[in-house]
Design a protein around this motif. Structure first.
Motif, PDB file in Angstrom:
ATOM      1  N   VAL A  29       0.829  -1.204   0.000  1.00 54.06           N
ATOM      2  CA  VAL A  29       0.000   0.000   0.000  1.00 54.06           C
ATOM      3  C   VAL A  29       0.863   1.254   0.000  1.00 54.06           C
ATOM      4  O   VAL A  29       0.524   2.271  -0.609  1.00 54.06           O
ATOM      5  CB  VAL A  29      -0.938  -0.018   1.225  1.00 54.06           C
ATOM      6  CG1 VAL A  29      -1.645   1.323   1.393  1.00 54.06           C
ATOM      7  CG2 VAL A  29      -1.974  -1.128   1.081  1.00 54.06           C
ATOM      8  N   GLY A  68      -3.068  -7.703   3.654  1.00 55.10           N
ATOM      9  CA  GLY A  68      -3.441  -6.458   2.984  1.00 55.10           C
ATOM     10  C   GLY A  68      -2.267  -5.654   2.468  1.00 55.10           C
ATOM     11  O   GLY A  68      -2.442  -4.564   1.928  1.00 55.10           O
ATOM     12  N   SER A 134      -7.491  -1.516   4.557  1.00 58.25           N
ATOM     13  CA  SER A 134      -6.723  -2.473   3.758  1.00 58.25           C
ATOM     14  C   SER A 134      -6.181  -3.631   4.577  1.00 58.25           C
ATOM     15  O   SER A 134      -6.142  -4.767   4.101  1.00 58.25           O
ATOM     16  CB  SER A 134      -5.554  -1.755   3.070  1.00 58.25           C
ATOM     17  OG  SER A 134      -6.000  -0.691   2.259  1.00 58.25           O
TER      18      SER A 134
END
Length: 458
Positions: A29, A68, A134
């Motif tokens: 991310v 995630g 996430s």
């Protein structure tokens, strides 16, 4: 037959991406580089995870589990010959038992999804962190995530009642206990919580829920010195009778950063105080909880522990306070930033950060230090900003300045992010040789061929 073909035979064509398809996915991310692996497997159930692991164990293929991809220590990085096992399609909340106050969920469920699902039941899962949208439950458990409310509820470990885990050879261990008290032998789930995917693949979780708080009140306060910060923590915890749920400290450089353009936030109180603390209290009495927080702040003001304060008047105000604290990305606006997650005895924090600031100024005058963190549980986050393009070259020097002093302070190189690749060379600062040998022994017992997330932690 090729690896990709074999995996597709085990879990279906849609469940496997080849190396070319991975080039379109980000490694994390917070990162822009592409994923790298021989293949990415996306099982939909525990049985498929078991088949993948059995196959990879027989073939001697290393497997890197991913949740995630919100981690900050490169704990889910893979290399071109490895298989990534993503739990993203195992994203179902299987049950919510309001009487037992237990939820059973697959490992790929995002944390925020669970929070939303619990709202109609007036229940609450206390773990919360900035990457809630996430970060997945399995990843939270594998890294023993901490977040904003550890001071009241503890880390992820305290909220996990049981786990289902697939071992390196494909064996499924169902330890989905739903009892808060179960003293029958070893607590097997604890072997895997915080193990960063090196001992087994967490596939399902049994989670302890709490009654949802009926009130939330917050305040942002300015503090005259660090001794007052420590005394304020004790004062507020005592005065609020157990309802203190967050105590987030911010050093002035960080507070100015997140309340000055281009940041969207604006300062609720002045920018020139020595320290700032964000307080949160969660309770059950709308008529008295805010008044109790106000009275506690007034007595702190009278005692000289607080010199200015802004108190929430609505849920929107609370969200605004948290938005300030969570705006960590501002450290990347005018350069590159190296992020650190350490733990210290609270009484040593001021000396450590002061000495680090001096050391950085002498060694790297172009660097900027920003300090903030969950001070109530001993966790500090450090963001060190350097000129753009210099992060990689300066990392070894900066890591030495940050980590080496921690041994003398009896601190930890990782409070909540784990070890991964980034911190494994510094593990001995926080763990004894005997502890590390014991960790290695457990790894050898559960993963004798070393195929699970190799190269991480050790």
């Amino acid at each position: 037959m090729s690896l990709v073909t074999d995996l597709r035979r085990l879990i279906g064509d849609r469940g496997v991406l080849d190396a070319a398809a991975l080039s379109e996915r980000q490694a994390g991310v917070w990162r822009s580089d592409a994923l790298e692996a021989a293949a990415l497997a996306r099982p939909t159930c525990t049985g498929e995870v078991s088949r993948i692991m059995e196959y990879c164990h027989q073939q001697g293929i290393s497997v890197v589990p991913q949740g995630g991809r919100t981690g900050l220590v490169h704990g889910a990085d893979a290399s071109p010959e490895q298989v990534i096992l993503s739990l993203e399609r195992m994203n179902q909340i299987e049950s919510i038992d309001s009487r037992q106050r237990v939820a059973v969920a697959q490992a790929g469920v995002p944390l925020e999804t669970l929070h939303t699902a619990l709202e109609p039941h007036a229940l609450h899962f206390p773990l919360d962190l900035g990457a809630r949208g996430s970060a997945t439950l399995g990843g939270n458990a594998a890294t023993n995530a901490g977040g904003n409310r550890v001071i009241r509820y503890g880390m992820m470990r305290e909220s996990v009642l049981g786990l289902e885990v697939v071992l390196a050879d494909g064996t499924v261990v169902n330890a989905l206990n739903s009892l808060i008290k179960n003293n029958a032998g070893y607590d097997i789930k604890q072997w895997f919580i915080g193990s960063e995917g090196t001992l087994g693949i967490i596939t399902r979780l049994s989670l302890r829920l709490r009654e949802a708080p009926l009130t939330r009140d917050m305040a942002l306060v300015a503090i005259p010195d660090f001794d007052a910060v420590i005394r304020l923590l004790k004062h507020m915890d005592s005065q609020l009778g157990g309802s203190l749920s967050a105590f987030e400290a911010m050093w002035p450089s960080f507070y100015r950063l997140i309340t000055t353009p281009p940041a969207l936030g604006r300062p609720p109180i002045g920018q020139d105080f020595p320290f700032y603390v964000l307080l949160e209290s969660q309770g059950a009495n709308p008529d008295s909880d805010r008044e109790r927080l106000q009275q506690a702040l007034e007595s702190a003001l009278e005692a000289g522990l607080v010199v200015d304060a802004a108190m929430s008047q609505s849920e929107q105000d609370c969200a605004g306070f948290w938005a300030l604290r969570d705006d960590v990305e501002q450290v990347f606006v005018k350069g590159d930033a190296l992020l650190f997650d350490i733990a210290l005895p609270i009484g040593e924090m001021d000396r450590y950060t002061t000495e680090l600031e001096v050391a950085l100024a002498n060694a790297l005058p172009e660097a900027d230090l920003f300090v903030f963190g969950h001070l109530g549980d001993g966790n500090l986050h450090l963001a060190i900003r350097v000129p753009a393009g210099n992060a990689d070259s300066l990392r070894p020097q900066i890591e030495g300045l940050v980590y080496d002093p921690l041994h003398a302070f009896k601190g930890s190189v990782s409070a909540e992010h784990g070890i991964g690749i980034e911190k494994k060379n510094y593990l001995s600062i926080s763990r004894s040789r005997e502890e590390i040998d014991l960790m290695r022994g457990l790894k050898l017992a559960l993963d004798p061929t070393g195929i699970l997330n190799p190269g991480k932690i050790f």
